[in-house]
Design an enzyme around this catalytic site. Structure first.
Site, PDB file in Angstrom:
ATOM      1  N   GLU A 189       8.842  14.640  -5.625  1.00  0.00           N
ATOM      2  CA  GLU A 189       9.148  13.374  -6.291  1.00  0.00           C
ATOM      3  C   GLU A 189       9.697  13.627  -7.694  1.00  0.00           C
ATOM      4  OE1 GLU A 189       5.911  10.645  -5.683  1.00  0.00           O
ATOM      5  OE2 GLU A 189       6.077  10.832  -3.523  1.00  0.00           O
ATOM      6  N   HIS A 430      -1.765   0.680   6.865  1.00  0.00           N
ATOM      7  CA  HIS A 430      -1.612   1.672   5.791  1.00  0.00           C
ATOM      8  C   HIS A 430      -2.786   2.635   5.806  1.00  0.00           C
ATOM      9  CE1 HIS A 430      -1.457   2.894   1.345  1.00  0.00           C
ATOM     10  NE2 HIS A 430      -0.491   3.515   1.968  1.00  0.00           N
ATOM     11  N   HIS A 431      -2.485   3.919   5.882  1.00  0.00           N
ATOM     12  CA  HIS A 431      -3.502   4.976   5.817  1.00  0.00           C
ATOM     13  C   HIS A 431      -3.212   5.879   4.628  1.00  0.00           C
ATOM     14  CE1 HIS A 431      -4.313   4.818  10.471  1.00  0.00           C
ATOM     15  NE2 HIS A 431      -4.866   3.805   9.821  1.00  0.00           N
ATOM     16  N   GLU A 501       4.692  11.148   0.702  1.00  0.00           N
ATOM     17  CA  GLU A 501       4.235  12.455   0.178  1.00  0.00           C
ATOM     18  C   GLU A 501       4.095  13.544   1.233  1.00  0.00           C
ATOM     19  OE1 GLU A 501       1.935   9.702  -0.495  1.00  0.00           O
ATOM     20  OE2 GLU A 501       3.274   9.110  -2.096  1.00  0.00           O
ATOM     21  N   GLU A 525       9.842   3.235  -6.294  1.00  0.00           N
ATOM     22  CA  GLU A 525       8.572   2.894  -6.954  1.00  0.00           C
ATOM     23  C   GLU A 525       8.435   3.510  -8.346  1.00  0.00           C
ATOM     24  OE1 GLU A 525       5.902   4.534  -4.019  1.00  0.00           O
ATOM     25  OE2 GLU A 525       5.709   6.418  -5.097  1.00  0.00           O
TER      26      GLU A 525
HETATM   27  C1  NOJ Z   1       2.349   6.405  -3.099  1.00  0.00           C
HETATM   28  C2  NOJ Z   1       3.290   5.802  -2.124  1.00  0.00           C
HETATM   29  O1  NOJ Z   1       4.585   6.321  -2.262  1.00  0.00           O
HETATM   30  C3  NOJ Z   1       3.283   4.310  -2.323  1.00  0.00           C
HETATM   31  O2  NOJ Z   1       4.243   3.717  -1.489  1.00  0.00           O
HETATM   32  C4  NOJ Z   1       1.899   3.783  -2.088  1.00  0.00           C
HETATM   33  O3  NOJ Z   1       1.903   2.419  -2.405  1.00  0.00           O
HETATM   34  C5  NOJ Z   1       0.880   4.491  -2.946  1.00  0.00           C
HETATM   35  N1  NOJ Z   1       1.029   5.897  -2.860  1.00  0.00           N
HETATM   36  C6  NOJ Z   1      -0.535   4.133  -2.544  1.00  0.00           C
HETATM   37  O4  NOJ Z   1      -0.806   4.673  -1.290  1.00  0.00           O
HETATM   38 CA    CA Z   2       5.160   8.490  -3.366  1.00  0.00          CA
END
Ligand code: NOJ
Ligand code: CA
Length: 731
Positions: A189, A430-431, A501, A525
């Site tokens: 990243e 979501h996990h 990730e 983000e």
């Molecule tokens: C990083 C992720 O890229 C993001 O999309 C997510 O909202 C946060 N982690 C929390 O899991």
């Molecule tokens: Ca991320």
């Protein structure tokens, strides 16, 4: 004397000794001939030529020409094991050349069919030590580059073994310009650096990114792949890998003096690279070459080197356009956690939790998103922060942080499943593992059954933070196996998966089309809570990260300046029109409309593009592109006559020129153009845009100004008697 030779009835032992000697003599002559031999194969269209030879030390080496010009000079290959090596003193024991030419159909993709056309050379090698070992190097030569891999056949002297290093080299012809990120074992990243290879300074670059807490940059001169390069003569070279299975990710060490790149594999906690059992084939090392930057973006070499789809019934594999309870947490409007950051590892006793009142994933809020999704034709709603554990996640390195099945008290799973189903909307699971992968492995089966019981058929996973078990890295063999296991397990359960990730992808979406997207790079983000992504970022990603597969970049932010949420220093580094263009330039069969429903409701005209744009394609035309500068792409929607166009630029303004010659000849179309207002600017005036409609045909050429950090998007749909009313021809 007892003769134990089992053939002693017919032949004397001295006869056998003579025969054996003769056989070895003959083999030696053959080996000598093979070892002296230089083998050259050219790609089907004679564009790329690969030469294999053995150097005087008995080391295998290869070189590559593109249209007769040297791209890779003689570069040696080899592998080191804990049990020995296959590096030098090797003998060639066989060579075999074959051709392959066939078409295949991706389940989800940028084009309808893909041609896989190459010449293959297999070189069999043996070392002449006490316990001889065998290895082959397999080269595939395409018109747009080369892939090679090592293969270890089943053998007594190399059955279970440990790879301590791979010695693949790429000897370049000069100090090329490169778009690179540092050789970090745990995160990709980063923003990209653009420099000569000799100026790579990975540690310095990683220090600039203190936002990410998991960095491990050991090699000051190391870079991650896909590495994009450009020679002084204007040749484009991209180095990456394909089919990363049971092996760590490759990184490249730059020898600044000799302009040579060498493989450097991500280690485990002991410094070992891979634990293997023969037969085994390593991932392919890929070198994509073209004198046209646009052909780098349309290359299918990496997909072609991956195994065909492993899923028999693909009827459930679907693309997805989603919104989500997501950006509101990133901008600080709400939180993932329910009870604040108090240390409450005792979430077994949920009644102890005192809600802060800022929790995003509530039943009521989820219903609001479901309504919005249903009204605007979306497929799904991602809900993050629905399950207990968020008070205890990132940075705490706790093993049993989440269980993936226990919702917070204000999130009613059953009620929401029924509500979503009644509106024909899917909730996306979501996990977040918070890096505790042993914990996720333990819960995976239950978590997927829980999803199925409640009507979820897609999951976004996440690996924020350091990995548990301690000492493992996001890009090492152990984690690569984990990601692949998740892809296989979700496929068994008919679940689509999007990983955040993970290791950067290597075309495995061909084999597991349910693994339809990954983050694996610096997404949109970062603009919410860090220095952000510079305007050039999205013009580099397709040449680097996206070479390995689709990216969940999460575009579509309309409220560009985040001071609205009290974040004075945070803003998206593009214009609004460029956010629209990203749906076309950033390929993914999973696309998110990342902004908040209220921000879309405030701009319904621009939002129409996000509602209309397709996410799966029958055709793609890369119209113009230069890494770090600009990209213009047109794509034809799956099973449709509609086209969508996206053009983006970096911090410089420019005019995008788009001949519409891909449209059906003799047909008229209505184009809707969403472009930067003339006074727009990514920083000074990012939200100013214009929408225009015209008639066009295959003879039209668009000339559309893009402002600094800007872009344009367009939909092109067949003309009908009603939709053309009052429209002028585009001139
Ligand atoms: C990083 C992720 O890229 C993001 O999309 C997510 O909202 C946060 N982690 C929390 O899991
Ligand atoms: Ca991320």
């Amino acid at each position: 004397m007892t003769n134990t030779c089992k053939y002693s009835n017919n032949y004397s032992s001295s006869y056998f000794k003579r025969m054996k000697f003769f056989a070895i003599f003959l083999l030696s002559i053959t080996y000598a001939a093979l070892n002296g031999q230089i083998s050259t194969i050219s790609s089907p269209g004679n564009i790329v030529t690969l030469t294999f030879s053995m150097n005087p030390d008995g080391q295998p080496q290869y070189s590559i020409l593109y249209k007769g010009k040297e791209v890779i000079q003689n570069s040696t290959l080899g592998v080191l094991f804990a049990e020995g090596k296959m590096v030098n003193g090797l003998l060639v024991t066989g060579m075999d050349t074959t051709s392959y030419n066939d078409k295949w159909t991706p389940v989800l993709g940028e084009v309808k069919t893909i041609q896989n056309n190459y010449k293959q050379l297999v070189v069999k090698l043996m070392d002449n030590g006490d316990k001889p070992k065998e290895m082959s190097i397999i080269f595939r030569v395409f018109d747009d580059g080369v892939g090679f891999r090592y293969h270890f056949p089943f053998q007594k002297n190399l059955a279970h073994f440990v790879v301590t290093d791979e010695l693949s080299r790429f000897h370049l012809t000069g100090d090329h310009k490169a778009w690179w990120i540092p050789a970090d074992y745990d995160t990709n990243e980063y923003t990209y650096s653009t420099s000569r290879l000799s100026e790579v300074n990975a540690k310095k670059q990683s220090d600039l990114h203190l936002e990410i807490g998991v960095r491990k940059v050991v090699d000051e001169y190391g870079v991650q792949t896909p590495l994009m390069m450009k020679t002084a003569e204007g040749l484009y070279i991209n180095i990456h890998e394909a089919a990363l299975v049971n092996y760590p990710a490759i990184q490249l060490h730059v020898d600044k003096i000799n302009h040579e790149l060498s493989s450097s594999l991500v280690p485990d906690t002991y410094g070992n690279k891979a634990y293997l059992q023969a037969p085994f084939s390593t991932p392919w090392r890929t070198i994509i070459i073209s004198d046209k930057s646009t052909d780098i973006l349309s290359s299918k070499l990496i997909l072609n080197l991956n195994e065909p789809c492993k899923i028999k019934d693909i009827s459930w594999v679907k693309p997805c356009k989603m919104i989500g309870i997501w950006w509101e947490m990133h901008v600080g409007k709400s939180t993932w956690d329910y009870a604040g950051t108090q240390d409450m590892h005792s979430w077994e006793n949920l009644s102890n939790l005192k809600p802060t009142g800022k929790h995003g994933a509530t039943t009521a809020n989820t219903k609001r998103y479901i309504d919005f999704a249903a009204k605007n034709g979306f497929d799904g709603v991602l809900v993050e922060g629905w399950n207990v554990g968020w008070e205890d996640w990132n940075g705490k390195w706790k093993e049993d942080v989440f269980d993936f099945i226990t919702p917070y008290p204000d999130y009613d799973v059953k009620e929401l499943s029924a509500y979503a189903a009644s509106k024909k909307i899917k909730i996306i699971m979501h996990h977040e593992t918070s890096g505790s992968v042993t914990n996720y492995e333990r819960w995976m089966d239950k978590a997927y059954s829980f999803m199925k019981e409640n009507g979820y058929d897609a999951v976004k996973t996440g690996y924020v933070g350091k990995i548990i078990p301690r000492g493992e890295h996001h890009d090492g063999q152990w984690m690569v196996n984990h990601y692949n296991r998740v892809a296989a397990k979700t496929a068994e359960q008919k679940i689509m998966v999007d990983m955040h990730e993970p290791v950067r992808p290597t075309g495995m979406n061909r084999t597991y089309p349910n693994w339809f997207a990954n983050e694996a790079a610096r997404g949109n983000e970062f603009n919410a809570w860090s220095t952000g992504n510079p305007p050039e970022h999205e013009t580099i990603l397709p040449f680097t990260r996206l070479m390995g597969g689709p990216m969940d970049y999460t575009p579509g932010i309309f409220q560009i300046k985040l001071e609205k949420y009290g974040k004075k220093d945070n803003y998206v580094h593009t214009t609004l029109a460029k956010q629209l263009a990203l749906y076309v330039t950033m390929y993914s069969p999973l696309q998110m409309a990342a902004d908040l429903p209220e921000n879309y409701e405030a701009q319904p005209d621009a939002f129409k593009f996000i509602r209309d744009v397709a996410v799966d394609w029958d055709d793609t035309k890369i119209i113009e592109a230069e890494p770090g500068d600009f990209i213009t792409i047109a794509r034809k929607a799956k099973r449709s006559k509609k086209w969508f166009v996206g053009a983006i630029t970096d911090e410089n303004s420019r005019v995008a020129t788009v001949p519409l010659d891909f449209l059906d000849k003799g047909s008229n179309y209505v184009i809707t153009i969403y472009k930067d207002a003339s006074d727009a600017h990514w920083f000074k005036n990012p939200m100013a845009y214009r929408i225009e409609k015209f008639l066009v045909d295959s003879g039209s050429t668009l000339n559309i100004p893009l402002v600094e950090g800007g872009g344009f998007a367009a939909s092109v749909i067949p003309a009908t008697q009603t939709n053309i009313k009052g429209l002028k021809k585009y001139e």
